[in-house]
Design a protein around this motif. Structure first.
Motif, PDB file in Angstrom:
ATOM      1  N   GLU A 137      11.909  -0.679  -4.865  1.00 30.65           N
ATOM      2  CA  GLU A 137      13.195  -1.389  -4.609  1.00 30.65           C
ATOM      3  C   GLU A 137      13.494  -1.623  -3.138  1.00 30.65           C
ATOM      4  N   THR A 138      12.828  -0.477  -2.209  1.00 27.96           N
ATOM      5  CA  THR A 138      13.141  -0.660  -0.759  1.00 27.96           C
ATOM      6  C   THR A 138      11.983  -1.578  -0.272  1.00 27.96           C
ATOM      7  N   PHE A 139      10.760  -1.844  -0.826  1.00 27.56           N
ATOM      8  CA  PHE A 139       9.887  -2.822  -0.542  1.00 27.56           C
ATOM      9  C   PHE A 139      10.546  -4.250  -0.563  1.00 27.56           C
ATOM     10  N   LEU A 140      11.172  -4.582  -1.844  1.00 29.97           N
ATOM     11  CA  LEU A 140      11.868  -5.658  -2.313  1.00 29.97           C
ATOM     12  C   LEU A 140      13.002  -5.888  -1.160  1.00 29.97           C
ATOM     13  N   ASP A 141      13.446  -5.088  -0.688  1.00 28.13           N
ATOM     14  CA  ASP A 141      14.776  -5.143   0.249  1.00 28.13           C
ATOM     15  C   ASP A 141      14.218  -5.585   1.691  1.00 28.13           C
ATOM     16  N   HIS A 156      17.649   1.194   8.622  1.00 30.48           N
ATOM     17  CA  HIS A 156      18.729   1.561   7.455  1.00 30.48           C
ATOM     18  C   HIS A 156      18.343   1.523   6.309  1.00 30.48           C
ATOM     19  N   THR A 157      17.454   0.400   5.874  1.00 30.81           N
ATOM     20  CA  THR A 157      16.745   0.000   4.899  1.00 30.81           C
ATOM     21  C   THR A 157      15.666   1.227   4.486  1.00 30.81           C
ATOM     22  N   PHE A 158      14.796   1.526   5.491  1.00 29.04           N
ATOM     23  CA  PHE A 158      13.744   2.400   5.195  1.00 29.04           C
ATOM     24  C   PHE A 158      14.432   3.989   4.870  1.00 29.04           C
ATOM     25  N   GLY A 159      15.532   4.172   5.472  1.00 34.47           N
ATOM     26  CA  GLY A 159      16.188   5.525   5.383  1.00 34.47           C
ATOM     27  C   GLY A 159      15.779   6.502   6.395  1.00 34.47           C
ATOM     28  N   ASP A 160      16.333   7.710   6.072  1.00 39.36           N
ATOM     29  CA  ASP A 160      16.180   8.796   7.032  1.00 39.36           C
ATOM     30  C   ASP A 160      14.828   9.499   7.047  1.00 39.36           C
ATOM     31  N   ILE A 177       0.876  -1.163  -0.006  1.00 37.25           N
ATOM     32  CA  ILE A 177      -0.097   0.080   0.051  1.00 37.25           C
ATOM     33  C   ILE A 177       0.758   1.131   0.094  1.00 37.25           C
ATOM     34  N   LEU A 178       2.045   1.165   0.812  1.00 40.05           N
ATOM     35  CA  LEU A 178       2.765   2.396   0.802  1.00 40.05           C
ATOM     36  C   LEU A 178       3.419   2.435  -0.608  1.00 40.05           C
TER      37      LEU A 178
END
Length: 153
Positions: A53-57, A80-84, A43-44
């Motif tokens: 790409e972030t979802f897949l990671d 870290h994966t989601f980021g700042d 959904i995001l």
């Protein structure tokens, strides 16, 4: 289609499109199958809050293995994966639209996630598939920094 105070909000509309999708472990296709992690994260992605790409990671086998082996390192890697632009928060039980909430339970450390939209949680469950629920107990949440639901603006 369910209506709510946010019935014309893109976040609610995109979440509501997943209702009725069958539960299917390790799948993430609206209408075909989703599990309790892929549905909320998808959904995001659908509304542009999370890159695919972030979802897949996040949804990778590596992260699931880390979740089961070293919870503290998993939370560090998740942040870290989601980021700042996101915060991974433990201990705070308040939620706002767009928050992903996560519960981990059981001897084998199973992960259950939901997305909070319009005063309820969207979840994927084995028997019922993707549905809205009024309550969802969680251990931590992932919040987009400075995000306000379009309905609140």
């Amino acid at each position: 289609m369910e209506r709510s105070k946010c019935y014309n909000c893109v976040l609610f509309e995109k979440a509501n499109e997943w209702i009725g999708t069958p539960f299917k472990l390790r799948d993430c296709v609206k209408g075909r199958g989703a599990d309790c992690v892929s549905a909320p994260l998808s959904i995001l992605v659908d509304v542009g809050l999370l890159p695919k790409e972030t979802f897949l990671d996040i949804y990778s086998a590596r992260m699931l293995k880390l979740f089961r082996q070293n919870h503290q390192e998993f939370l560090r890697q998740l942040a870290h994966t989601f980021g700042d632009n996101y915060m991974v928060v433990t201990g705070d039980k308040s939620v706002k639209c767009g928050d992903i909430v996560v519960r981990d339970i059981g001897r084998y450390r199973e992960m259950f996630a939901a997305v909070y939209v319009s005063d309820k949680f969207l979840v994927a469950r084995p028997v019922t598939g993707v549905q809205w629920v009024a309550n969802f107990e969680f251990d931590y949440k992932i919040s987009k920094v400075n995000f306000r639901c379009p309905c609140e603006v």
